[in-house]
Design a protein around this motif. Structure first.
Motif, PDB file in Angstrom:
ATOM      1  N   TYR A   1     -21.309  22.972  32.490  1.00 15.63           N
ATOM      2  CA  TYR A   1     -22.532  22.751  31.713  1.00 15.63           C
ATOM      3  C   TYR A   1     -22.232  22.416  30.257  1.00 15.63           C
ATOM      4  O   TYR A   1     -22.947  21.631  29.642  1.00 15.63           O
ATOM      5  CB  TYR A   1     -23.460  23.959  31.821  1.00 15.63           C
ATOM      6  CG  TYR A   1     -23.969  24.150  33.227  1.00 15.63           C
ATOM      7  CD1 TYR A   1     -24.970  23.335  33.735  1.00 15.63           C
ATOM      8  CD2 TYR A   1     -23.424  25.120  34.059  1.00 15.63           C
ATOM      9  CE1 TYR A   1     -25.428  23.491  35.032  1.00 15.63           C
ATOM     10  CE2 TYR A   1     -23.871  25.280  35.358  1.00 15.63           C
ATOM     11  CZ  TYR A   1     -24.871  24.461  35.835  1.00 15.63           C
ATOM     12  OH  TYR A   1     -25.322  24.615  37.121  1.00 15.63           O
ATOM     13  N   VAL A   2     -21.188  23.012  29.702  1.00 21.66           N
ATOM     14  CA  VAL A   2     -20.795  22.672  28.336  1.00 21.66           C
ATOM     15  C   VAL A   2     -20.347  21.218  28.280  1.00 21.66           C
ATOM     16  O   VAL A   2     -20.688  20.486  27.351  1.00 21.66           O
ATOM     17  CB  VAL A   2     -19.684  23.613  27.830  1.00 21.66           C
ATOM     18  CG1 VAL A   2     -19.123  23.138  26.504  1.00 21.66           C
ATOM     19  CG2 VAL A   2     -20.205  25.026  27.704  1.00 21.66           C
ATOM     20  N   GLN A   3     -19.613  20.790  29.287  1.00 21.97           N
ATOM     21  CA  GLN A   3     -19.174  19.394  29.332  1.00 21.97           C
ATOM     22  C   GLN A   3     -20.356  18.451  29.494  1.00 21.97           C
ATOM     23  O   GLN A   3     -20.377  17.373  28.899  1.00 21.97           O
ATOM     24  CB  GLN A   3     -18.165  19.189  30.458  1.00 21.97           C
ATOM     25  CG  GLN A   3     -16.843  19.878  30.206  1.00 21.97           C
ATOM     26  CD  GLN A   3     -15.904  19.812  31.400  1.00 21.97           C
ATOM     27  OE1 GLN A   3     -16.330  19.645  32.532  1.00 21.97           O
ATOM     28  NE2 GLN A   3     -14.622  19.967  31.138  1.00 21.97           N
ATOM     29  N   MET A   4     -21.347  18.837  30.288  1.00 18.74           N
ATOM     30  CA  MET A   4     -22.519  17.978  30.512  1.00 18.74           C
ATOM     31  C   MET A   4     -23.401  17.897  29.265  1.00 18.74           C
ATOM     32  O   MET A   4     -23.947  16.848  28.965  1.00 18.74           O
ATOM     33  CB  MET A   4     -23.368  18.510  31.670  1.00 18.74           C
ATOM     34  CG  MET A   4     -22.815  18.212  33.024  1.00 18.74           C
ATOM     35  SD  MET A   4     -23.882  18.675  34.432  1.00 18.74           S
ATOM     36  CE  MET A   4     -25.083  19.777  33.803  1.00 18.74           C
ATOM     37  N   LEU A   5     -23.563  18.997  28.561  1.00 17.11           N
ATOM     38  CA  LEU A   5     -24.485  19.040  27.427  1.00 17.11           C
ATOM     39  C   LEU A   5     -23.820  18.739  26.084  1.00 17.11           C
ATOM     40  O   LEU A   5     -24.509  18.402  25.125  1.00 17.11           O
ATOM     41  CB  LEU A   5     -25.155  20.413  27.356  1.00 17.11           C
ATOM     42  CG  LEU A   5     -26.094  20.748  28.505  1.00 17.11           C
ATOM     43  CD1 LEU A   5     -26.506  22.211  28.443  1.00 17.11           C
ATOM     44  CD2 LEU A   5     -27.309  19.853  28.470  1.00 17.11           C
ATOM     45  N   GLY A   6     -22.516  18.864  26.023  1.00 19.56           N
ATOM     46  CA  GLY A   6     -21.818  18.700  24.748  1.00 19.56           C
ATOM     47  C   GLY A   6     -21.937  17.304  24.160  1.00 19.56           C
ATOM     48  O   GLY A   6     -22.270  17.150  22.977  1.00 19.56           O
ATOM     49  N   MET A   7     -21.689  16.298  24.953  1.00 17.82           N
ATOM     50  CA  MET A   7     -21.734  14.923  24.450  1.00 17.82           C
ATOM     51  C   MET A   7     -23.149  14.508  24.042  1.00 17.82           C
ATOM     52  O   MET A   7     -23.331  13.984  22.937  1.00 17.82           O
ATOM     53  CB  MET A   7     -21.175  13.948  25.482  1.00 17.82           C
ATOM     54  CG  MET A   7     -21.199  12.497  25.026  1.00 17.82           C
ATOM     55  SD  MET A   7     -20.116  12.154  23.641  1.00 17.82           S
ATOM     56  CE  MET A   7     -18.543  12.176  24.459  1.00 17.82           C
ATOM     57  N   PRO A   8     -24.176  14.748  24.870  1.00 16.54           N
ATOM     58  CA  PRO A   8     -25.531  14.391  24.422  1.00 16.54           C
ATOM     59  C   PRO A   8     -25.935  15.126  23.138  1.00 16.54           C
ATOM     60  O   PRO A   8     -26.553  14.539  22.252  1.00 16.54           O
ATOM     61  CB  PRO A   8     -26.425  14.795  25.594  1.00 16.54           C
ATOM     62  CG  PRO A   8     -25.535  14.784  26.774  1.00 16.54           C
ATOM     63  CD  PRO A   8     -24.179  15.174  26.272  1.00 16.54           C
ATOM     64  N   HIS A   9     -25.557  16.397  23.044  1.00 15.29           N
ATOM     65  CA  HIS A   9     -25.881  17.142  21.825  1.00 15.29           C
ATOM     66  C   HIS A   9     -25.163  16.527  20.621  1.00 15.29           C
ATOM     67  O   HIS A   9     -25.762  16.383  19.547  1.00 15.29           O
ATOM     68  CB  HIS A   9     -25.504  18.617  21.963  1.00 15.29           C
ATOM     69  CG  HIS A   9     -25.593  19.340  20.663  1.00 15.29           C
ATOM     70  ND1 HIS A   9     -26.788  19.592  20.032  1.00 15.29           N
ATOM     71  CD2 HIS A   9     -24.626  19.836  19.848  1.00 15.29           C
ATOM     72  CE1 HIS A   9     -26.550  20.216  18.889  1.00 15.29           C
ATOM     73  NE2 HIS A   9     -25.249  20.375  18.760  1.00 15.29           N
ATOM     74  N   GLY A  10     -23.918  16.177  20.784  1.00 11.47           N
ATOM     75  CA  GLY A  10     -23.161  15.558  19.689  1.00 11.47           C
ATOM     76  C   GLY A  10     -23.776  14.247  19.234  1.00 11.47           C
ATOM     77  O   GLY A  10     -23.895  13.986  18.031  1.00 11.47           O
ATOM     78  N   ILE A  11     -24.186  13.434  20.177  1.00 17.98           N
ATOM     79  CA  ILE A  11     -24.813  12.155  19.850  1.00 17.98           C
ATOM     80  C   ILE A  11     -26.146  12.387  19.133  1.00 17.98           C
ATOM     81  O   ILE A  11     -26.451  11.729  18.130  1.00 17.98           O
ATOM     82  CB  ILE A  11     -24.993  11.301  21.113  1.00 17.98           C
ATOM     83  CG1 ILE A  11     -23.621  10.855  21.617  1.00 17.98           C
ATOM     84  CG2 ILE A  11     -25.901  10.100  20.856  1.00 17.98           C
ATOM     85  CD1 ILE A  11     -23.646  10.240  23.005  1.00 17.98           C
ATOM     86  N   LEU A  12     -26.930  13.333  19.635  1.00 18.57           N
ATOM     87  CA  LEU A  12     -28.214  13.639  18.991  1.00 18.57           C
ATOM     88  C   LEU A  12     -28.014  14.216  17.589  1.00 18.57           C
ATOM     89  O   LEU A  12     -28.779  13.911  16.676  1.00 18.57           O
ATOM     90  CB  LEU A  12     -29.029  14.597  19.858  1.00 18.57           C
ATOM     91  CG  LEU A  12     -29.631  13.982  21.118  1.00 18.57           C
ATOM     92  CD1 LEU A  12     -30.117  15.075  22.067  1.00 18.57           C
ATOM     93  CD2 LEU A  12     -30.758  13.024  20.761  1.00 18.57           C
ATOM     94  N   PHE A  13     -26.991  15.028  17.412  1.00 14.75           N
ATOM     95  CA  PHE A  13     -26.710  15.595  16.083  1.00 14.75           C
ATOM     96  C   PHE A  13     -26.334  14.493  15.099  1.00 14.75           C
ATOM     97  O   PHE A  13     -26.828  14.463  13.965  1.00 14.75           O
ATOM     98  CB  PHE A  13     -25.595  16.640  16.174  1.00 14.75           C
ATOM     99  CG  PHE A  13     -25.249  17.247  14.845  1.00 14.75           C
ATOM    100  CD1 PHE A  13     -26.065  18.200  14.283  1.00 14.75           C
ATOM    101  CD2 PHE A  13     -24.120  16.844  14.166  1.00 14.75           C
ATOM    102  CE1 PHE A  13     -25.761  18.764  13.047  1.00 14.75           C
ATOM    103  CE2 PHE A  13     -23.798  17.391  12.935  1.00 14.75           C
ATOM    104  CZ  PHE A  13     -24.619  18.346  12.368  1.00 14.75           C
ATOM    105  N   ILE A  14     -25.481  13.579  15.533  1.00 13.32           N
ATOM    106  CA  ILE A  14     -25.089  12.464  14.667  1.00 13.32           C
ATOM    107  C   ILE A  14     -26.301  11.592  14.343  1.00 13.32           C
ATOM    108  O   ILE A  14     -26.481  11.163  13.193  1.00 13.32           O
ATOM    109  CB  ILE A  14     -23.954  11.652  15.316  1.00 13.32           C
ATOM    110  CG1 ILE A  14     -22.665  12.478  15.334  1.00 13.32           C
ATOM    111  CG2 ILE A  14     -23.738  10.329  14.581  1.00 13.32           C
ATOM    112  CD1 ILE A  14     -21.556  11.901  16.172  1.00 13.32           C
ATOM    113  N   ALA A  15     -27.149  11.334  15.339  1.00 11.05           N
ATOM    114  CA  ALA A  15     -28.362  10.546  15.106  1.00 11.05           C
ATOM    115  C   ALA A  15     -29.280  11.262  14.118  1.00 11.05           C
ATOM    116  O   ALA A  15     -29.873  10.628  13.237  1.00 11.05           O
ATOM    117  CB  ALA A  15     -29.085  10.285  16.424  1.00 11.05           C
ATOM    118  N   TYR A  16     -29.402  12.574  14.259  1.00 10.39           N
ATOM    119  CA  TYR A  16     -30.233  13.373  13.355  1.00 10.39           C
ATOM    120  C   TYR A  16     -29.761  13.224  11.910  1.00 10.39           C
ATOM    121  O   TYR A  16     -30.554  12.951  11.011  1.00 10.39           O
ATOM    122  CB  TYR A  16     -30.186  14.836  13.794  1.00 10.39           C
ATOM    123  CG  TYR A  16     -30.971  15.786  12.928  1.00 10.39           C
ATOM    124  CD1 TYR A  16     -32.279  16.119  13.255  1.00 10.39           C
ATOM    125  CD2 TYR A  16     -30.412  16.373  11.798  1.00 10.39           C
ATOM    126  CE1 TYR A  16     -33.012  17.009  12.473  1.00 10.39           C
ATOM    127  CE2 TYR A  16     -31.133  17.252  11.012  1.00 10.39           C
ATOM    128  CZ  TYR A  16     -32.423  17.559  11.358  1.00 10.39           C
ATOM    129  OH  TYR A  16     -33.146  18.429  10.578  1.00 10.39           O
TER     130      TYR A  16
END
Length: 90
Positions: free
Chosen positions: A35-50
């Motif tokens: 789950y960390v692998q599944m959610l880590g990349m989308p969260h990282g992309i959203l954080f950078i976009a933010y």
């Protein structure tokens, strides 16, 4: 652009909460990092976009350092990004 920022801030907040309170406990209690692998990349992309959108809005809306700092700080606090929309309205 502010509406896009509010959407990204909401999605970033959801991804952060899922990562902290669902994926991380599963990783450490059940030794399953899926789950960390599944959610880590989308969260990282959203954080950078933010952060990128915050910088663009700082320029566009001529935010002062305090406003920009608070908006950036809210991205680091769990549930913080859910208050960005309310903060920007005031």
């Amino acid at each position: 652009m502010i509406n896009i920022f509010k959407i990204v801030s909401f999605l970033e907040g959801i991804s952060y909460i899922l990562l902290l309170f669902i994926a991380s406990p599963i990783k450490y209690f059940y030794e399953d990092k899926t789950y960390v692998q599944m959610l880590g990349m989308p969260h990282g992309i959203l954080f950078i976009a933010y952060i990128a959108l915050a910088v663009l809005l700082k320029i566009e809306l001529k935010w002062n350092v305090k406003t920009f700092g608070i908006v950036c700080l809210l991205s680091l606090i769990p549930f913080g990004t859910f208050f960005v929309g309310k903060y920007l309205k005031s």
